[in-house]
Design a protein around this motif. Sequence first.
Motif, PDB file in Angstrom:
ATOM      1  N   MET A   1       0.834  -1.178   0.000  1.00  0.00           N
ATOM      2  CA  MET A   1       0.000   0.000   0.000  1.00  0.00           C
ATOM      3  C   MET A   1       0.884   1.248   0.000  1.00  0.00           C
ATOM      4  SD  MET A   1      -2.991   1.588   2.467  1.00  0.00           S
ATOM      5  CE  MET A   1      -2.844   0.482   3.764  1.00  0.00           C
ATOM      6  N   LEU A   2       0.477   2.224  -0.780  1.00  0.00           N
ATOM      7  CA  LEU A   2       1.210   3.476  -0.867  1.00  0.00           C
ATOM      8  C   LEU A   2       0.679   4.449   0.176  1.00  0.00           C
ATOM      9  CD1 LEU A   2       1.188   3.895  -4.746  1.00  0.00           C
ATOM     10  CD2 LEU A   2       2.945   2.825  -3.334  1.00  0.00           C
ATOM     11  N   SER A   3       1.595   5.105   0.874  1.00  0.00           N
ATOM     12  CA  SER A   3       1.140   6.053   1.886  1.00  0.00           C
ATOM     13  C   SER A   3       1.421   7.512   1.508  1.00  0.00           C
ATOM     14  CB  SER A   3       1.761   5.738   3.241  1.00  0.00           C
ATOM     15  OG  SER A   3       3.157   5.866   3.185  1.00  0.00           O
ATOM     16  N   LYS A   4       2.398   7.759   0.615  1.00  0.00           N
ATOM     17  CA  LYS A   4       2.727   9.134   0.211  1.00  0.00           C
ATOM     18  C   LYS A   4       2.910   9.162  -1.300  1.00  0.00           C
ATOM     19  CE  LYS A   4       5.448  11.756   2.459  1.00  0.00           C
ATOM     20  NZ  LYS A   4       6.647  12.377   3.041  1.00  0.00           N
ATOM     21  N   ILE A   5       2.120  10.002  -1.965  1.00  0.00           N
ATOM     22  CA  ILE A   5       2.164  10.096  -3.422  1.00  0.00           C
ATOM     23  C   ILE A   5       2.434  11.539  -3.829  1.00  0.00           C
ATOM     24  CG2 ILE A   5       0.837   9.819  -5.554  1.00  0.00           C
ATOM     25  CD1 ILE A   5      -0.733   7.621  -4.111  1.00  0.00           C
ATOM     26  N   LEU A   6       3.332  11.705  -4.800  1.00  0.00           N
ATOM     27  CA  LEU A   6       3.634  13.013  -5.372  1.00  0.00           C
ATOM     28  C   LEU A   6       2.927  13.126  -6.715  1.00  0.00           C
ATOM     29  CD1 LEU A   6       5.275  15.677  -5.258  1.00  0.00           C
ATOM     30  CD2 LEU A   6       7.100  14.465  -6.472  1.00  0.00           C
ATOM     31  N   VAL A   7       2.166  14.216  -6.882  1.00  0.00           N
ATOM     32  CA  VAL A   7       1.479  14.469  -8.147  1.00  0.00           C
ATOM     33  C   VAL A   7       1.941  15.823  -8.680  1.00  0.00           C
ATOM     34  CG1 VAL A   7      -0.737  14.726  -9.326  1.00  0.00           C
ATOM     35  CG2 VAL A   7      -0.534  13.169  -7.364  1.00  0.00           C
ATOM     36  N   PRO A   8       2.894  15.819  -9.614  1.00  0.00           N
ATOM     37  CA  PRO A   8       3.324  17.075 -10.230  1.00  0.00           C
ATOM     38  C   PRO A   8       2.197  17.594 -11.129  1.00  0.00           C
ATOM     39  CG  PRO A   8       4.939  15.326 -10.545  1.00  0.00           C
ATOM     40  CD  PRO A   8       3.695  14.686 -10.054  1.00  0.00           C
ATOM     41  N   MET A   9       1.898  18.880 -11.037  1.00  0.00           N
ATOM     42  CA  MET A   9       0.797  19.450 -11.822  1.00  0.00           C
ATOM     43  C   MET A   9       1.184  20.762 -12.477  1.00  0.00           C
ATOM     44  SD  MET A   9      -2.798  18.909  -9.743  1.00  0.00           S
ATOM     45  CE  MET A   9      -3.762  19.664 -11.076  1.00  0.00           C
ATOM     46  N   ASP A  10       0.682  20.911 -13.703  1.00  0.00           N
ATOM     47  CA  ASP A  10       0.615  22.220 -14.328  1.00  0.00           C
ATOM     48  C   ASP A  10      -0.880  22.478 -14.509  1.00  0.00           C
ATOM     49  OD1 ASP A  10      -0.114  20.595 -16.456  1.00  0.00           O
ATOM     50  OD2 ASP A  10       1.712  20.953 -17.609  1.00  0.00           O
ATOM     51  N   ASN A  11      -1.269  23.311 -15.436  1.00  0.00           N
ATOM     52  CA  ASN A  11      -2.688  23.624 -15.580  1.00  0.00           C
ATOM     53  C   ASN A  11      -3.336  22.821 -16.703  1.00  0.00           C
ATOM     54  OD1 ASN A  11      -4.701  24.960 -14.257  1.00  0.00           O
ATOM     55  ND2 ASN A  11      -4.289  26.963 -15.166  1.00  0.00           N
ATOM     56  N   SER A  12      -2.800  21.645 -17.019  1.00  0.00           N
ATOM     57  CA  SER A  12      -3.315  20.836 -18.118  1.00  0.00           C
ATOM     58  C   SER A  12      -4.385  19.851 -17.653  1.00  0.00           C
ATOM     59  CB  SER A  12      -2.170  20.054 -18.781  1.00  0.00           C
ATOM     60  OG  SER A  12      -1.693  19.050 -17.897  1.00  0.00           O
ATOM     61  N   GLU A  13      -5.165  19.381 -18.621  1.00  0.00           N
ATOM     62  CA  GLU A  13      -6.174  18.353 -18.342  1.00  0.00           C
ATOM     63  C   GLU A  13      -5.502  17.051 -17.914  1.00  0.00           C
ATOM     64  OE1 GLU A  13      -9.492  18.539 -18.107  1.00  0.00           O
ATOM     65  OE2 GLU A  13      -9.182  20.690 -18.383  1.00  0.00           O
ATOM     66  N   HIS A  14      -4.375  16.724 -18.520  1.00  0.00           N
ATOM     67  CA  HIS A  14      -3.660  15.501 -18.161  1.00  0.00           C
ATOM     68  C   HIS A  14      -3.229  15.523 -16.701  1.00  0.00           C
ATOM     69  CE1 HIS A  14      -3.407  13.709 -22.199  1.00  0.00           C
ATOM     70  NE2 HIS A  14      -3.263  14.949 -22.626  1.00  0.00           N
ATOM     71  N   ALA A  15      -2.793  16.673 -16.227  1.00  0.00           N
ATOM     72  CA  ALA A  15      -2.370  16.793 -14.827  1.00  0.00           C
ATOM     73  C   ALA A  15      -3.561  16.630 -13.889  1.00  0.00           C
ATOM     74  CB  ALA A  15      -1.685  18.143 -14.598  1.00  0.00           C
ATOM     75  N   ALA A  16      -4.689  17.230 -14.242  1.00  0.00           N
ATOM     76  CA  ALA A  16      -5.894  17.079 -13.420  1.00  0.00           C
ATOM     77  C   ALA A  16      -6.342  15.621 -13.392  1.00  0.00           C
ATOM     78  CB  ALA A  16      -7.011  17.978 -13.946  1.00  0.00           C
TER      79      ALA A  16
END
Length: 142
Positions: A1-16
């Motif tokens: 099980m994963l407890s900490k996840i990093l989600v890099p985002m810009d303002n794109s639909e793919h990032a959302a």
Amino acid sequence: MLSKILVPMDNSEHAASALEYALEAHPDADVTVLHVVGVPSMMMGDAVALTLEDDISDAAAERAEPVFDRAHEVADERNREVETIVSMGHPARNIIDRAEEYDAIVLGSHGEDWRRATHRFLVGNVAETVSKRSPVPVTIVR
């Protein structure tokens, strides 16, 4: 099980979509949204404007606001919370440098500038670079 996840985002639909996936697939994990503002250089147009600001850190935080607002909206729709971090520099390098602090990285397959050939030529494909160099598992979401 994963407890900490990093989600890099810009303002794109793919990032959302990547954030949506991370929140839904890992309901018990702490999710951190990272937005990287490019550092000023001759080749990075938008980042050059940062050099005109009195406080570059404040200007970077201001540029991250729309991305973080969107991230909070996505999280709120799922009754979740996300932590946010703004950083400056090259996106792939920033993500990889932080990777060991997390169990996994979830990112969109293309950023907001993916259609601009010059952007891909000068900066490279962030998702591809991160997937090749990350010390932790990477999930790429379309």
